[in-house]
Design an enzyme around this catalytic site. Structure first.
Site, PDB file in Angstrom:
ATOM      1  N   PRO A  11       0.904  -1.639   0.273  1.00 53.77           N
ATOM      2  CA  PRO A  11       0.074   0.295   0.041  1.00 53.77           C
ATOM      3  C   PRO A  11       0.508   0.771   0.382  1.00 53.77           C
ATOM      4  CG  PRO A  11       0.254  -0.752   1.754  1.00 53.77           C
ATOM      5  CD  PRO A  11       0.947  -2.311   1.195  1.00 53.77           C
ATOM      6  N   ASP A  35       4.274   5.010 -11.206  1.00 56.55           N
ATOM      7  CA  ASP A  35       4.221   6.731 -10.547  1.00 56.55           C
ATOM      8  C   ASP A  35       3.303   7.508  -9.752  1.00 56.55           C
ATOM      9  OD1 ASP A  35       4.835   7.173 -13.185  1.00 56.55           O
ATOM     10  OD2 ASP A  35       5.095   8.737 -12.996  1.00 56.55           O
ATOM     11  N   LYS A  57       2.817   8.379 -17.843  1.00 56.55           N
ATOM     12  CA  LYS A  57       2.308   9.250 -19.708  1.00 56.55           C
ATOM     13  C   LYS A  57       2.649   7.753 -20.393  1.00 56.55           C
ATOM     14  CE  LYS A  57       3.531  13.932 -18.380  1.00 56.55           C
ATOM     15  NZ  LYS A  57       3.761  13.432 -16.919  1.00 56.55           N
ATOM     16  N   ASP A  84      -1.048  -5.846  -4.299  1.00 64.96           N
ATOM     17  CA  ASP A  84      -1.325  -6.832  -4.855  1.00 64.96           C
ATOM     18  C   ASP A  84      -1.424  -6.356  -6.230  1.00 64.96           C
ATOM     19  OD1 ASP A  84      -0.608  -9.622  -5.071  1.00 64.96           O
ATOM     20  OD2 ASP A  84      -2.761  -9.675  -5.021  1.00 64.96           O
ATOM     21  N   ALA A 113      -4.816  -3.268  -1.035  1.00 55.19           N
ATOM     22  CA  ALA A 113      -4.990  -1.685  -0.182  1.00 55.19           C
ATOM     23  C   ALA A 113      -5.913  -2.377   1.128  1.00 55.19           C
ATOM     24  CB  ALA A 113      -5.826  -0.589  -1.375  1.00 55.19           C
TER      25      ALA A 113
HETATM   26  C1  LIG Z   1      -5.497   0.215  -9.817  1.00 48.59           C
HETATM   27  S1  LIG Z   1      -5.462   0.250  -8.617  1.00 48.59           S
HETATM   28  C2  LIG Z   1      -4.663  -1.163  -8.366  1.00 48.59           C
HETATM   29  C3  LIG Z   1      -4.734  -1.750  -6.724  1.00 48.59           C
HETATM   30  C4  LIG Z   1      -3.686  -2.476  -5.791  1.00 48.59           C
HETATM   31  N1  LIG Z   1      -2.852  -4.034  -6.523  1.00 48.59           N
HETATM   32  C5  LIG Z   1      -4.120  -3.084  -4.694  1.00 48.59           C
HETATM   33  O1  LIG Z   1      -3.519  -3.921  -4.279  1.00 48.59           O
HETATM   34  O2  LIG Z   1      -4.164  -2.366  -3.777  1.00 48.59           O
HETATM   35  C6  LIG Z   1      -5.628   1.741  -7.436  1.00 48.59           C
HETATM   36  C7  LIG Z   1      -6.404   1.533  -6.045  1.00 48.59           C
HETATM   37  O3  LIG Z   1      -6.156   0.974  -5.102  1.00 48.59           O
HETATM   38  C8  LIG Z   1      -7.064   1.201  -4.183  1.00 48.59           C
HETATM   39  N2  LIG Z   1      -5.679   1.952  -3.001  1.00 48.59           N
HETATM   40  C9  LIG Z   1      -4.193   1.962  -4.324  1.00 48.59           C
HETATM   41  N3  LIG Z   1      -2.968   1.649  -2.358  1.00 48.59           N
HETATM   42  C10 LIG Z   1      -3.959   2.815  -1.115  1.00 48.59           C
HETATM   43  C11 LIG Z   1      -3.612   2.985  -0.505  1.00 48.59           C
HETATM   44  N4  LIG Z   1      -2.322   2.853  -0.303  1.00 48.59           N
HETATM   45  N5  LIG Z   1      -5.108   3.752   0.513  1.00 48.59           N
HETATM   46  C12 LIG Z   1      -5.795   4.063  -0.106  1.00 48.59           C
HETATM   47  N6  LIG Z   1      -6.164   2.978  -1.311  1.00 48.59           N
HETATM   48  C13 LIG Z   1      -5.269   2.509  -2.636  1.00 48.59           C
HETATM   49  C14 LIG Z   1      -7.504   2.459  -4.387  1.00 48.59           C
HETATM   50  O4  LIG Z   1      -8.937   2.195  -4.969  1.00 48.59           O
HETATM   51  C15 LIG Z   1      -6.696   3.227  -5.620  1.00 48.59           C
HETATM   52  O5  LIG Z   1      -7.746   3.970  -6.237  1.00 48.59           O
END
Ligand SMILES: C[S@@+](CC[C@H](N)C(=O)[O-])C[C@H]1O[C@@H](n2cnc3c(N)ncnc32)[C@H](O)[C@@H]1O
Length: 251
Positions: A11, A35, A57, A84, A113
């Site tokens: 996270p 990024d 980008k 993950d 997350a």
């Molecule tokens: C493209 S997704 C990837 C999710 C990531 N693979 C996961 O397993 O957490 C991005 C989303 O994950 C969530 N997210 C990822 N990191 C986070 C964090 N540190 N705090 C809160 N939400 C997070 C949010 O909903 C964000 O919009």
């Protein structure tokens, strides 16, 4: 030749990386990182000589071209995704293209997350007699979800519902959820959980939108809607004195 390592960064906090993920970062020659999503603190683990390439980008084709070039020149390449690798990471499209180039890959998972959010609140999402199912999903939004996975269908289960990528659509999400969950169902709202500026709070379902707007949350925000967040001390069978099992036979 080294395989390309797809690594889940967790996270945000670097001490929430797996040991294997930290190892791959510490020996990377090239880091190709998301990024717009990954906490910059994680990228500090790579050696000074390591080239860091940001992908926010770039198109998939451009990313693949870099990955292929670097791997073929004998470098240790890390492709870093937030959380993950199994969830909303787009590793599938990367790996399919790399397979066409016969490039070997390995995948190193990370803490997602939803796990960091539940842990940050010291909560369990599966409470005996209250809720035993966790759903990981998202609002439809621009990407869309298959019809049979609509938010209404997920909400109808009244399970612990973890919603990624949904803050943009919070008003619509709240109104759909209110058709199924009671108005005072707790919603955990995690923004940049485990980052230095983390915001982590619990709000009633009917205030989910107001809370999100008040704190101007749009990106890197996760919701967990769950009756588990308020349940009392319900006991599991596993540790009950009246429940015998292989490791604790009848006394
Ligand atoms: C493209 S997704 C990837 C999710 C990531 N693979 C996961 O397993 O957490 C991005 C989303 O994950 C969530 N997210 C990822 N990191 C986070 C964090 N540190 N705090 C809160 N939400 C997070 C949010 O909903 C964000 O919009």
């Amino acid at each position: 030749m080294h395989p390309i390592s797809f690594v889940g960064a967790g996270p945000g906090a670097s001490d929430l990386l797996t040991l294997r993920a930290a190892d791959r970062l510490r020996s990377a020659d090239t880091l190709v990182w998301a990024d717009s999503l990954v906490c910059p603190a994680i990228t500090k683990l790579v050696p000074e000589r390591c080239e860091k390439i940001r992908t926010s980008k770039m198109t998939l084709e451009e990313i693949i071209s870099v990955l292929v070039d670097k791997q073929r020149s004998g470098q240790r390449v890390v492709r870093l995704h937030d959380g993950d690798t199994a969830l909303y990471s787009a590793i599938n499209e990367h790996i399919c293209m790399l397979t066409d180039y016969n490039i070997p890959v390995e995948v190193v998972p990370g803490i997602s997350a939803y796990q960091a959010t539940a842990a940050g609140l010291a909560t369990e999402l599966t409470i005996p007699g209250v809720v035993q199912t966790v759903i990981l999903g998202r609002a439809s939004g621009r990407t869309g979800v298959p019809n049979n996975e609509s938010l209404s269908r997920l909400a109808a289960l009244k399970a612990s519902l973890c919603l990624y990528l949904s803050a943009h659509y919070v008003e619509e999400v709240q109104s759909t959820l209110l058709e199924y969950y009671p108005v005072d169902t707790p919603v955990a709202v995690g923004h940049r959980v485990s980052w230095p500026d983390e915001l982590l709070s619990v709000t009633p379902l009917n205030e989910m939108t107001a809370f999100t707007r008040k704190h101007k949350l749009l990106r890197t925000t996760l919701y967990i809607v769950s009756p588990a967040l308020v349940s009392g001390p319900q006991r599991s069978c596993l540790y009950s004195p009246n429940y015998n099992h292989l490791f604790r036979p009848n006394l």
